[in-house]
Motif scaffolding. Structure first.
Motif, PDB file in Angstrom:
ATOM      1  N   VAL A  79       0.847  -1.201   0.000  1.00  0.00           N
ATOM      2  CA  VAL A  79       0.000   0.000   0.000  1.00  0.00           C
ATOM      3  C   VAL A  79       0.881   1.250   0.000  1.00  0.00           C
ATOM      4  O   VAL A  79       0.596   2.210  -0.736  1.00  0.00           O
ATOM      5  CB  VAL A  79      -0.955  -0.012   1.208  1.00  0.00           C
ATOM      6  N   GLU A  80       1.953   1.254   0.769  1.00  0.00           N
ATOM      7  CA  GLU A  80       2.850   2.408   0.786  1.00  0.00           C
ATOM      8  C   GLU A  80       3.494   2.613  -0.580  1.00  0.00           C
ATOM      9  O   GLU A  80       3.633   3.755  -1.036  1.00  0.00           O
ATOM     10  CB  GLU A  80       3.930   2.229   1.858  1.00  0.00           C
ATOM     11  N   GLU A  81       3.869   1.530  -1.261  1.00  0.00           N
ATOM     12  CA  GLU A  81       4.455   1.653  -2.598  1.00  0.00           C
ATOM     13  C   GLU A  81       3.444   2.202  -3.588  1.00  0.00           C
ATOM     14  O   GLU A  81       3.772   3.036  -4.425  1.00  0.00           O
ATOM     15  CB  GLU A  81       4.979   0.294  -3.081  1.00  0.00           C
ATOM     16  N   GLU A  82       2.201   1.747  -3.499  1.00  0.00           N
ATOM     17  CA  GLU A  82       1.161   2.228  -4.411  1.00  0.00           C
ATOM     18  C   GLU A  82       0.849   3.702  -4.156  1.00  0.00           C
ATOM     19  O   GLU A  82       0.549   4.450  -5.083  1.00  0.00           O
ATOM     20  CB  GLU A  82      -0.113   1.399  -4.264  1.00  0.00           C
ATOM     21  N   GLU A  83       0.918   4.148  -2.905  1.00  0.00           N
ATOM     22  CA  GLU A  83       0.661   5.551  -2.582  1.00  0.00           C
ATOM     23  C   GLU A  83       1.787   6.453  -3.081  1.00  0.00           C
ATOM     24  O   GLU A  83       1.542   7.611  -3.401  1.00  0.00           O
ATOM     25  CB  GLU A  83       0.458   5.720  -1.083  1.00  0.00           C
ATOM     26  N   ARG A  84       3.003   5.941  -3.156  1.00  0.00           N
ATOM     27  CA  ARG A  84       4.143   6.744  -3.634  1.00  0.00           C
ATOM     28  C   ARG A  84       4.114   6.923  -5.143  1.00  0.00           C
ATOM     29  O   ARG A  84       4.630   7.907  -5.643  1.00  0.00           O
ATOM     30  CB  ARG A  84       5.453   6.072  -3.236  1.00  0.00           C
ATOM     31  N   ARG A  85       3.536   5.996  -5.855  1.00  0.00           N
ATOM     32  CA  ARG A  85       3.468   6.090  -7.316  1.00  0.00           C
ATOM     33  C   ARG A  85       2.549   7.226  -7.722  1.00  0.00           C
ATOM     34  O   ARG A  85       1.483   7.412  -7.132  1.00  0.00           O
ATOM     35  CB  ARG A  85       2.972   4.777  -7.923  1.00  0.00           C
ATOM     36  N   PRO A  86       2.911   7.945  -8.784  1.00  0.00           N
ATOM     37  CA  PRO A  86       2.025   9.049  -9.247  1.00  0.00           C
ATOM     38  C   PRO A  86       0.804   8.554  -9.969  1.00  0.00           C
ATOM     39  O   PRO A  86       0.624   7.542 -10.415  1.00  0.00           O
ATOM     40  CB  PRO A  86       2.902   9.852 -10.193  1.00  0.00           C
TER      41      PRO A  86
END
Length: 86
Positions: A79-86
């Motif tokens: 979830v943290e990786e998906e939130e960092r993606r634009p």
């Protein structure tokens, strides 16, 4: 005759939430009582079965806790990786 003004209905007060563990303690007391009755009725023959059940339950609980901890970490990272993606 005057028409009463429209007022929103009053909301009922929310019930107070208990923070105690009375339900858990009661369930444990009932379980203990049932075990004692079965122990007396079977002249102790239920003891080994209760130990086996406790071991199986303990292993299942350990499995649930370990997998839950491990999977929650993986999901959190995704979830943290998906939130960092634009």
């Amino acid at each position: 005759m005057p028409i009463p003004s429209a007022q929103p209905p009053s909301t009922p007060p929310e019930p107070t939430k208990t923070k105690g563990c009375f339900g858990i303690v009661t369930a444990l007391a009932v379980a203990l009582l049932v075990f004692v009755v079965l122990f007396v009725l079977t002249n102790g023959a239920i003891g080994p079965a209760a130990i086996a059940a406790a071991v199986i339950f303990g292993l299942a609980a350990l499995h649930y806790i370990v997998w839950g901890w491990w999977l929650s970490g993986i999901i959190r990272r995704q979830v943290e990786e998906e939130e960092r993606r634009p």
